[in-house]
Design a protein around this motif. Structure first.
Motif, PDB file in Angstrom:
ATOM      1  N   MET A   1       0.673  -1.237   0.096  1.00  0.00           N
ATOM      2  CA  MET A   1       0.070   0.135  -0.070  1.00  0.00           C
ATOM      3  C   MET A   1       0.910   1.161   0.066  1.00  0.00           C
ATOM      4  O   MET A   1       0.483   2.292  -0.231  1.00  0.00           O
ATOM      5  CB  MET A   1      -0.952   0.156   1.325  1.00  0.00           C
ATOM      6  N   VAL A   2       2.092   1.193   0.397  1.00  0.00           N
ATOM      7  CA  VAL A   2       2.916   2.344   0.332  1.00  0.00           C
ATOM      8  C   VAL A   2       3.287   2.967  -1.000  1.00  0.00           C
ATOM      9  O   VAL A   2       3.251   4.273  -1.089  1.00  0.00           O
ATOM     10  CB  VAL A   2       4.365   1.822   0.924  1.00  0.00           C
ATOM     11  N   TRP A   3       3.200   2.058  -2.234  1.00  0.00           N
ATOM     12  CA  TRP A   3       3.277   2.558  -3.473  1.00  0.00           C
ATOM     13  C   TRP A   3       1.894   3.377  -4.060  1.00  0.00           C
ATOM     14  O   TRP A   3       2.236   3.570  -5.065  1.00  0.00           O
ATOM     15  CB  TRP A   3       3.756   1.465  -4.337  1.00  0.00           C
ATOM     16  N   LEU A   4       1.055   2.947  -3.517  1.00  0.00           N
ATOM     17  CA  LEU A   4      -0.401   3.757  -4.344  1.00  0.00           C
ATOM     18  C   LEU A   4      -0.215   5.231  -4.334  1.00  0.00           C
ATOM     19  O   LEU A   4      -0.619   5.724  -5.295  1.00  0.00           O
ATOM     20  CB  LEU A   4      -1.483   2.987  -3.120  1.00  0.00           C
ATOM     21  N   PRO A   5       0.480   6.071  -3.327  1.00  0.00           N
ATOM     22  CA  PRO A   5       0.288   7.530  -3.681  1.00  0.00           C
ATOM     23  C   PRO A   5       1.568   7.982  -4.648  1.00  0.00           C
ATOM     24  O   PRO A   5       0.949   8.488  -5.399  1.00  0.00           O
ATOM     25  CB  PRO A   5       0.796   8.060  -2.256  1.00  0.00           C
ATOM     26  N   VAL A   6       2.409   7.088  -4.775  1.00  0.00           N
ATOM     27  CA  VAL A   6       3.328   7.102  -5.873  1.00  0.00           C
ATOM     28  C   VAL A   6       2.715   6.980  -7.035  1.00  0.00           C
ATOM     29  O   VAL A   6       2.837   7.569  -8.171  1.00  0.00           O
ATOM     30  CB  VAL A   6       4.732   6.306  -5.660  1.00  0.00           C
ATOM     31  N   VAL A  10       2.276   9.289 -10.640  1.00  0.00           N
ATOM     32  CA  VAL A  10       2.735   8.965 -11.959  1.00  0.00           C
ATOM     33  C   VAL A  10       1.609   8.971 -12.898  1.00  0.00           C
ATOM     34  O   VAL A  10       1.730   9.419 -13.937  1.00  0.00           O
ATOM     35  CB  VAL A  10       3.466   7.724 -11.985  1.00  0.00           C
ATOM     36  N   ALA A  11       0.639   8.337 -12.619  1.00  0.00           N
ATOM     37  CA  ALA A  11      -0.642   8.371 -13.316  1.00  0.00           C
ATOM     38  C   ALA A  11      -0.963   9.894 -13.737  1.00  0.00           C
ATOM     39  O   ALA A  11      -1.634  10.277 -14.848  1.00  0.00           O
ATOM     40  CB  ALA A  11      -1.844   7.387 -12.956  1.00  0.00           C
ATOM     41  N   ALA A  12      -1.183  10.814 -12.776  1.00  0.00           N
ATOM     42  CA  ALA A  12      -1.631  12.240 -12.715  1.00  0.00           C
ATOM     43  C   ALA A  12      -0.794  12.998 -13.459  1.00  0.00           C
ATOM     44  O   ALA A  12      -1.339  13.938 -14.364  1.00  0.00           O
ATOM     45  CB  ALA A  12      -1.841  12.830 -11.528  1.00  0.00           C
ATOM     46  N   ALA A  13       0.721  12.571 -13.582  1.00  0.00           N
ATOM     47  CA  ALA A  13       1.440  13.352 -14.359  1.00  0.00           C
ATOM     48  C   ALA A  13       1.736  12.952 -15.833  1.00  0.00           C
ATOM     49  O   ALA A  13       2.380  13.618 -16.686  1.00  0.00           O
ATOM     50  CB  ALA A  13       2.797  13.109 -13.771  1.00  0.00           C
ATOM     51  N   PRO A  29       8.282  18.627 -25.949  1.00  0.00           N
ATOM     52  CA  PRO A  29       8.391  18.983 -24.655  1.00  0.00           C
ATOM     53  C   PRO A  29       8.476  17.725 -23.846  1.00  0.00           C
ATOM     54  O   PRO A  29       8.099  16.525 -24.330  1.00  0.00           O
ATOM     55  CB  PRO A  29       7.079  19.689 -24.494  1.00  0.00           C
ATOM     56  N   ILE A  30       8.777  18.069 -22.614  1.00  0.00           N
ATOM     57  CA  ILE A  30       8.823  16.983 -21.712  1.00  0.00           C
ATOM     58  C   ILE A  30       7.436  16.533 -21.224  1.00  0.00           C
ATOM     59  O   ILE A  30       6.816  17.589 -20.652  1.00  0.00           O
ATOM     60  CB  ILE A  30       9.779  17.311 -20.668  1.00  0.00           C
ATOM     61  N   VAL A  31       7.169  15.224 -21.409  1.00  0.00           N
ATOM     62  CA  VAL A  31       5.761  14.725 -21.035  1.00  0.00           C
ATOM     63  C   VAL A  31       5.922  13.987 -19.839  1.00  0.00           C
ATOM     64  O   VAL A  31       6.966  13.074 -19.734  1.00  0.00           O
ATOM     65  CB  VAL A  31       5.280  13.936 -22.325  1.00  0.00           C
ATOM     66  N   CYS A  69       5.556  18.669 -11.847  1.00  0.00           N
ATOM     67  CA  CYS A  69       4.576  18.092 -12.337  1.00  0.00           C
ATOM     68  C   CYS A  69       3.365  19.391 -12.686  1.00  0.00           C
ATOM     69  O   CYS A  69       2.835  19.589 -11.537  1.00  0.00           O
ATOM     70  CB  CYS A  69       3.866  17.020 -11.581  1.00  0.00           C
ATOM     71  N   THR A  70       3.294  19.806 -13.856  1.00  0.00           N
ATOM     72  CA  THR A  70       2.204  20.628 -13.925  1.00  0.00           C
ATOM     73  C   THR A  70       1.242  20.139 -15.052  1.00  0.00           C
ATOM     74  O   THR A  70       1.287  19.502 -15.987  1.00  0.00           O
ATOM     75  CB  THR A  70       3.062  21.828 -15.163  1.00  0.00           C
ATOM     76  N   LEU A  71      -0.163  19.942 -14.307  1.00  0.00           N
ATOM     77  CA  LEU A  71      -1.159  19.267 -14.896  1.00  0.00           C
ATOM     78  C   LEU A  71      -1.889  20.191 -15.928  1.00  0.00           C
ATOM     79  O   LEU A  71      -1.845  21.164 -15.777  1.00  0.00           O
ATOM     80  CB  LEU A  71      -2.128  18.975 -13.914  1.00  0.00           C
TER      81      LEU A  71
END
Length: 90
Positions: A1-6, A10-13, A29-31, A69-71
């Motif tokens: 469960m520790v990896w869930l926020p990470v 990553v998915a949001a970025a 551009p960097i994606v 990380c700019t959404l």
């Protein structure tokens, strides 16, 4: 469960686009995440180069980095634009 926020970050970025060029692979551009060196001026690295441990000539892995990380969120519509949007949708 520790990896869930990470994993969520990553998915949001995945849709984030930065108007910068990777100093290693020259991607523009960097994606995704963008990493900037705190020690070297104007040194940007894309997430794939950072995660794989690739380095450039003057940059080492032990240099401190900042993660950006700019959404790309949809922009807010002005009320005066609504008639134009309605006309275009017909």
């Amino acid at each position: 469960m520790v990896w869930l926020p990470v994993r969520h970050r990553v998915a949001a970025a995945e849709t984030a686009k930065h108007q910068a060029k990777c100093n290693i692979c020259k991607e523009y551009p960097i994606v995704g995440f963008r990493y900037r060196s705190l020690k070297h001026f104007n040194s940007d690295i894309c997430q794939s180069c950072f995660f794989s441990g690739r380095t450039s000539k003057g940059h080492k892995l032990h240099c401190p980095m900042v993660e950006y990380c700019t959404l790309n969120l949809p922009r807010k519509r002005e009320p005066r634009e609504l008639p134009k949007l309605a006309a275009n949708s017909q």
